[in-house]
Design a protein around this motif. Structure first.
Motif, short mmCIF file in Angstrom:
data_model
loop_
_atom_site.label_atom_id
_atom_site.label_comp_id
_atom_site.label_asym_id
_atom_site.label_seq_id
_atom_site.Cartn_x
_atom_site.Cartn_y
_atom_site.Cartn_z
N GLN A 1 0.84 -1.21 0.00
CA GLN A 1 0.00 0.00 0.00
C GLN A 1 0.87 1.26 0.00
O GLN A 1 0.60 2.21 -0.73
CB GLN A 1 -0.92 0.00 1.23
N LEU A 30 2.33 1.80 -3.40
CA LEU A 30 1.32 2.30 -4.35
C LEU A 30 1.11 3.80 -4.13
O LEU A 30 0.92 4.57 -5.07
CB LEU A 30 0.01 1.53 -4.19
N HIS A 31 1.14 4.22 -2.88
CA HIS A 31 1.01 5.65 -2.57
C HIS A 31 2.22 6.41 -3.12
O HIS A 31 2.07 7.41 -3.83
CB HIS A 31 0.90 5.79 -1.05
N GLU A 32 3.39 5.92 -2.81
CA GLU A 32 4.61 6.67 -3.18
C GLU A 32 4.83 6.71 -4.69
O GLU A 32 5.36 7.68 -5.22
CB GLU A 32 5.84 6.03 -2.51
N HIS A 72 2.43 6.69 -6.92
CA HIS A 72 1.20 7.16 -7.57
C HIS A 72 0.57 6.03 -8.39
O HIS A 72 0.23 6.21 -9.55
CB HIS A 72 1.48 8.39 -8.44
#
Lengths: 165, 290, 795
Positions: free
Chosen positions: A94, A97-99, A101
């Motif tokens: 997760q 996926l955030h870092e 984008h």
């Protein structure tokens, strides 16, 4: 002949908790998770097994919850996206996926998270080709996949480092 | 897109399952992995009164060596077919074909028995079962019978299975050591059903000539097509590139694909030729002289 | 507007605020909205492309367990008004539609009845037994059939199926053609697409009978215009309707219009005095939501011997489907208007026709003008082919240079602050064309066919009010915002946009942070609730950054002025000059550098709200600022796309080996989000060009009703994209923002089509019809052998 006559009582193990529901046999696992158990992180995108948005884990293996009937799931352990972050901390996948984008509208994201939470356990050192092959079971309309692939590579590396520690 | 109502049955043993299927007859539909039946139920293209869930029949999830063959339980998942060392070693063609079915999550659920009984003409497992000369073990309350898969598959999504019968296993003869294999499919996207496919097995004589050829093609009709004449005439030939190309051309000419407005017959024929040539070439390259 | 080069927050690659909730399963999408006691609906849809409804028998369905009622077009006609679209545009036929069809269905999937039940399962069970008697009618499923003499009318109130026709001419293209060295003709046929947001449409309507108020939960790009539509069609005042958009799982243009199903659900909630919930299933979404793009285009170009374009003529015919949720000229018009884009073309004419057919109605889909750049650069390629010139040189000789700018296009549109030649040269350099041509020649010798396609894009992004006025389209291009510093110093802001996954919350917070002088994480941007957000025009085209970000930025600057006025008083200064708010602290310029004053935003907020008697004279209490802003008539971004492909001749399979984009979209609010938009747009274009296609058979049955049939590219079919940003600010917009997000579709459709044509040049095959499927390429290649040597470009 009322439909309620056919309802069955089920005891499901979802994210480690036992949950009891009373549902019709034809009720899809995706609907039971979302509507009966309030776990709306599992998304319904096609209801014919193509898009992958509804993917959850059944006994640790990814499965389309739209092609599974809740009534089948007694005795099996179901894991949904709500359980992936622990104590408010995003999982390495997760976080990556955030870092990177690796999500935009986020509708396909829970299915991707669940698929790869399982896959990275099976294959901790995936190649880009292998990632794209597994990811092909999850349609994303926003990102063009590039950042998702990058995120999964990054998550795999993080998980390997954590495993070494 | 919600299924029509049905009654649900969850037998805990094979005998209980066979009893249920026998009692319920044509009103019952066995549910294996559900990756094909699920969409049909959701779209109400299938609406059985009773669903008999086979997923508790762990006794049907196995890969077992039996003499000169491998017996694989009907509830064995595609992912296991693709990854089990025993399958990869003895039936690499089956493992490779299974690894191309649908997607990762689909392969975790989909089963060998389900795929064979569903009999989609574009599916991988019926094709490789035909070329590997597999037999289906069919059980019912009345007993057991065995059918050659090539005969068992009758037409599009139609198999030789009576009410109350269940495919409990497939028996694959293991090809002789040194047999080379090739598997090729063409689909628009990764994981789609194949527009055309080809599977080949080549055994070589000490001379390097073909001792035995087996080849089957998918997408060329209602069921996978085994090409007996081509197989017979191949014996004694030296399978160089020219030969593979010639044979592939014969295969394409012999094929009789069904009309489909989206997939023109000439296109499918061309694909069959290309895939057959590649499958033959791959099989030859993997074959070892006995 | 002044140019500001040194931004503190604008342009920073901040990660998105919304990610955490979306990653953990705590996003809140339409289907996650639970209204206690809500009923669920299922629509009964027509299995015919064109039929008269002879009778509808709902009795069996009504009697089923769990069913509350079954309603038809006649019911809805009582409760709602018709949609009438009759903008004063020459050549555009006025059209009307009822909420549900009353006596005739016009396409496969047309909704004819609505079952309301306790849950969706019961509703679907009942929908199966609603008996509709149809009398099938002849149908038209393509534009040729639609415009043939005696064709059945899709809309019986119109004189013909030609619903719109406009022509235009500037200069004298006919004369240019007569005098030309050569006239080059080229064709471009784009197929029918659909949007496929991962989240389908849906809504939950909640009528409060006591207050006589409707709350409509609906994933929408345009909350306020939707509210206006809902109110008017339900004969309610606009203050009787609240639209709330939760998180939206993709829109791409499909979530702008008020659709008939949504209006039906709202009307049923009011009628039944119960909450009513509808979630479209995927079959409905693919067959009956909205389609897009299908058009047939032809250009004729007069050129000189060097390939210089002397005159250009375009014929465009759009297949619009059965219903007009938008004026039928709306999409095709933009194509024609901006066609010449990156090139210097003064003699230009177009004829644009739009025909109704018995298919799902069209709407704008991410880049409604998607075909434009393929047409223009495909025309350039055709010129090069016919004249034996290097297509890059033909681009160069026609490209607008900085000396040409500002450039008034033949259609009157003004281009400035764009860099078409610069992005072209940058893309050519990134690709290393000479090295590619060498590789291509080597590969051809081995029977492998590589191709390279360039496509330059001038993307119309932000449509200002002046554009709407000039186009005769009702509506406006302005946007509205408010910024409110709360008593604690926390910052709320709002704007009339609504995101559908772009990630607005972060870049818009950056725009506010920049204008106000606070850290972006202090700013919460509230969107999608019509009782909270100011009346804005919502999210369409590429207007989010310029209209939305620009308005918020200006509004935040105005808020900073107010803050500093109060701060000046607190600091016992007469004037707020030499003061600024930076990082939430008031700073003063002393001795040539900014120095802390010890006054924080929170101190000013406290004074403004809680000690109003201490405020300077003429300053009213509170810190609540609003502002509206009307962007220039049009803003443009530009880009060049370069795509390398290999075509496998035996199977017709196209694989993409390399993809390069050089894009100039001005000042960028957040490069992370912008890059994501660029990647997503290119992916959507490639997926559409190579895989997706809505297919109807001759009887008008939709053959692509599932995601196994309507093929959206997976991770295995798409390449990595190499994107090189080039940022020339727009001098007329706040902060130099231009907007973006649709150009990627335009460039990728063109570049991949041209790359495939380049690969197949030795066979004399030119792609004129999309999608580029293996079967279509095999059909074109069958029986052809490659010509050898260097002759292939000469023909």
């Amino acid at each position: 002949m009322k439909e309620t006559d056919y309802k069955v009582t089920l005891s499901l193990i979802v994210n480690g908790e036992t949950r009891n529901v009373r549902v019709l046999p034809q009720r899809l696992l995706s609907d039971v998770l979302r509507e009966d158990l309030g776990l709306t992180g599992t998304h319904v995108g096609c209801e014919h097994g193509v898009c992958g948005a509804c993917t959850v884990l059944v006994d640790g293996a990814p499965a389309r919850s739209c092609l599974t009937f809740a009534v089948q799931m007694e005795g099996h352990e179901i894991t949904t996206v709500e359980s992936v972050a622990r104590d408010g901390e995003l999982s390495p996948l997760q976080q990556a996926l955030h870092e990177e984008h690796g999500l935009q509208c986020g509708f396909c994201t829970p299915g991707i998270v669940m698929t790869f939470e399982a896959y990275l356990k099976e294959n901790p050192t995936p190649s880009t080709t292998e990632i794209r092959d597994v990811l092909s079971g999850n349609l994303c309309r926003c990102t063009g996949y590039q950042n998702i692939v990058a995120a999964i590579l990054k998550a795999a590396a993080t998980l390997r480092e954590k495993g070494v520690e | 897109m919600k299924p029509a109502p049905f009654s649900y049955h969850r037998p805990g043993s094979l005998s209980e399952a066979l009893g249920l299927l026998s009692d319920l007859g044509a009103d019952a539909k066995p549910l294996a992995g559900g990756q094909s039946l699920g969409p049909m139920l959701n779209m109400r293209l299938a609406r059985p009164a009773h669903i008999v869930d086979l997923n508790d029949l762990l006794e049907l999830d196995y890969v077992r060596r039996t003499g000169d063959g491998l017996e694989i339980g009907g509830m064995t998942r595609h992912h296991r077919l693709a990854s089990a060392p025993e399958v990869r070693r003895t039936l690499p063609l089956l493992a490779e074909a299974a690894s191309t079915i649908g997607h990762y999550a689909i392969r975790q659920r989909g089963t060998l028995g389900g795929s064979i009984v569903h009999a989609d003409p574009a599916a991988q497992l019926p094709l490789v079962a035909v070329v590997l000369e597999a037999e289906a073990v069919i059980r019912s309350r009345a007993g057991e019978r065995v059918a050659v898969v090539a005969d068992f598959l009758q037409s599009i999504m139609t198999v030789d299975l009576a009410d109350g019968e269940l495919v409990t296993a497939l028996r694959f003869p293991v090809p002789p050591t040194g047999t080379g294999w090739g598997f090729e499919l063409f689909s628009r996207r990764r994981g789609d059903f194949a527009i055309a496919s080809a599977a080949a097995l080549i055994e070589l004589a000490p001379s390097g000539a073909i001792a035995a050829l087996r080849i089957a093609i998918g997408g060329a009709g209602a069921v996978p097509v085994r090409l007996d004449e081509i197989e017979h005439s191949a014996v004694g030939e030296f399978p160089d590139g020219m030969w593979c190309a010639t044979v592939a051309r014969c295969i394409a000419e012999a094929a009789n694909p069904e009309e489909d407005p989206q997939i023109p017959v000439p296109f499918r024929r061309e694909l069959l030729q290309t895939l057959a040539e590649r499958a033959l070439t791959a099989a030859h390259s993997r074959a070892a002289v006995a | 507007m002044t140019r500001e080069e040194n931004f503190t927050h604008i342009g920073k690659p901040l990660l998105r605020k919304e990610d955490r909730r979306l990653l953990t399963g705590h996003g809140r999408f339409l289907d996650d909205v639970v209204l206690p006691g809500a009923l669920h609906v299922c629509f009964v849809r027509a299995p015919h492309a064109h039929a008269r409804i002879a009778a509808i028998d709902t009795s069996a369905a009504v009697d089923m367990s769990g069913v509350v009622g079954v309603f038809t077009g006649r019911d809805l006609a009582e409760w709602t008004t018709k949609l009438r679209l009759a903008p004063p545009i020459e050549g555009l036929q006025p059209v009307e539609m009822t909420t549900l069809p009353v006596d005739r269905v016009r396409f496969y999937g047309d909704p004819v009845a609505c079952v309301v039940a306790e849950d969706r399962y019961a509703a679907e069970d009942a929908a199966e037994v609603v008996s509709v008697e149809y009398v099938a009618l002849d149908c038209v499923t393509d534009t040729d059939a639609a415009l043939a003499d005696g064709a059945p009318l899709v809309d019986e109130t119109l004189p013909s199926n030609l619903v719109s026709q406009q022509s235009f001419s500037s200069g004298n293209p006919a004369a240019r053609r007569a005098d030309a060295h050569a006239v080059v003709e080229a064709r471009f046929n784009l197929h029918r697409h659909t949007h496929v947001p991962l989240e389908t449409r849906g809504c939950a309507a909640d009528w409060d009978a006591g207050r006589a108020h409707l709350t409509m939960h609906i994933g929408t790009q345009t909350p306020h215009p939707l509210r206006s539509q809902l109110a008017s069609r339900l004969r309610l005042a606009e203050n009787q309707v609240t639209v709330i958009s939760p998180d939206v799982g993709g829109g791409f243009g499909q979530k702008i219009a008020l659709y008939r199903e949504e209006l039906t659900v709202a009307a049923l909630s009011r009628h039944l005095e119960r909450p009513v919930h509808w979630r479209e299933d995927r079959l409905e979404n693919l067959t009956a939501a909205s389609h897009a793009r299908e058009c047939h285009c032809r250009t004729r170009t007069a050129v000189d011997p060097e390939g210089r374009i002397l005159g250009l003529e375009l014929e465009l015919m759009e297949d619009f489907g059965a219903y007009c949720f938008y004026p039928a000229n709306y999409m095709a018009r933009v194509v024609a208007m901006i066609l010449t884009g990156p090139y210097r073309i003064s003699d230009y004419a177009f004829e644009v026709k739009v025909a109704l057919t018995n298919k799902c109605g069209n709407g704008p889909m991410r880049a409604p003008m998607a075909v434009t750049s393929w047409i223009m650069d495909g025309t350039i390629e055709a010129i090069a082919r016919q004249l034996g010139l290097d297509p890059l040189d033909v681009r160069r000789i026609n490209a607008l240079t900085q000396d040409d700018l500002p450039y008034t296009m033949a259609t009157g549109e003004v281009l400035e602050d764009i860099t078409p030649l610069e992005t072209l040269e940058a893309a050519a350099s990134k690709i290393d064309v000479a090295a590619f041509r060498k590789r291509q020649a080597e590969a051809r010798k081995q029977g492998r066919f590589l191709g390279l396609g360039f496509c330059s894009v001038v993307e119309s992004t932000t449509y200002g009010s002046a554009f709407y006025k000039a186009a005769g389209i009702p509506g406006s291009g302005h946007e509205a915002a408010w910024v409110r510093i709360e008593p604690s110093g926390a910052v709320n802001a709002s704007v009339g946009l609504m995101g559908t996954g772009q990630g607005y919350e972060t870049p818009l917070a950056q725009a506010v942070a920049e204008g106000l002088g606070v850290p972006p994480d202090l700013v919460n941007v509230q969107m999608g609730h019509t009782d909270i957000a100011p009346y804005g025009m919502g999210s369409r085209g590429g207007r989010g950054a310029t209209a939305g970000g620009g308005t918020l930025y200006l509004c935040a600057r105005k808020a900073q002025e107010r803050v500093l006025t109060i701060a000046a008083c607190m600091l016992n200064l007469n004037e707020p000059t030499n003061l600024r708010l930076h990082d939430g602290q008031v700073e003063r310029m002393l001795d040539g550098r900014w120095q802390c004053t010890g006054v924080a935003l929170a101190d000013v907020a406290k004074r403004a709200y809680l000690e109003p008697t201490s405020l300077p004279e003429g300053i009213s209490p509170g810190l609540d600022v609003s502002l509206t802003y009307d962007p220039p008539p049009m803003t443009y971004s530009n880009a060049t796309h370069a795509c390398e492909v290999e075509v496998e001749i035996a199977t017709g399979r196209v694989s993409i080996d390399r993809y390069v984009v050089t894009e100039d979209c001005g000042t960028v609010l957040n490069p992370v989000v912008v890059r994501g938009q660029q990647q997503g747009a290119v992916a959507m274009g490639l997926s559409g060009a190579l895989f997706e296609q809505v297919i109807y058979d001759e009887s008008g049955q939709n053959l692509t009703a599932t995601l196994a049939d309507y093929l959206v590219a997976t991770a295995c079919e798409l390449p990595d994209f190499e994107i090189f940003p080039m940022n020339t600010p727009n001098r007329r917009t706040p902060a130099g923002i231009k907007g973006m997000s649709e150009g990627g579709v335009m460039g990728s459709i063109g570049s991949v089509a041209l790359a495939v044509s380049d690969a197949l040049a030795p066979f004399g095959v030119v792609v004129e019809q999309l999608p580029i499927s293996p079967q279509s390429l095999r059909t074109a290649l069958r029986g052809k052998r490659p010509e050898t040597g260097e002759k292939e470009r000469m023909e």
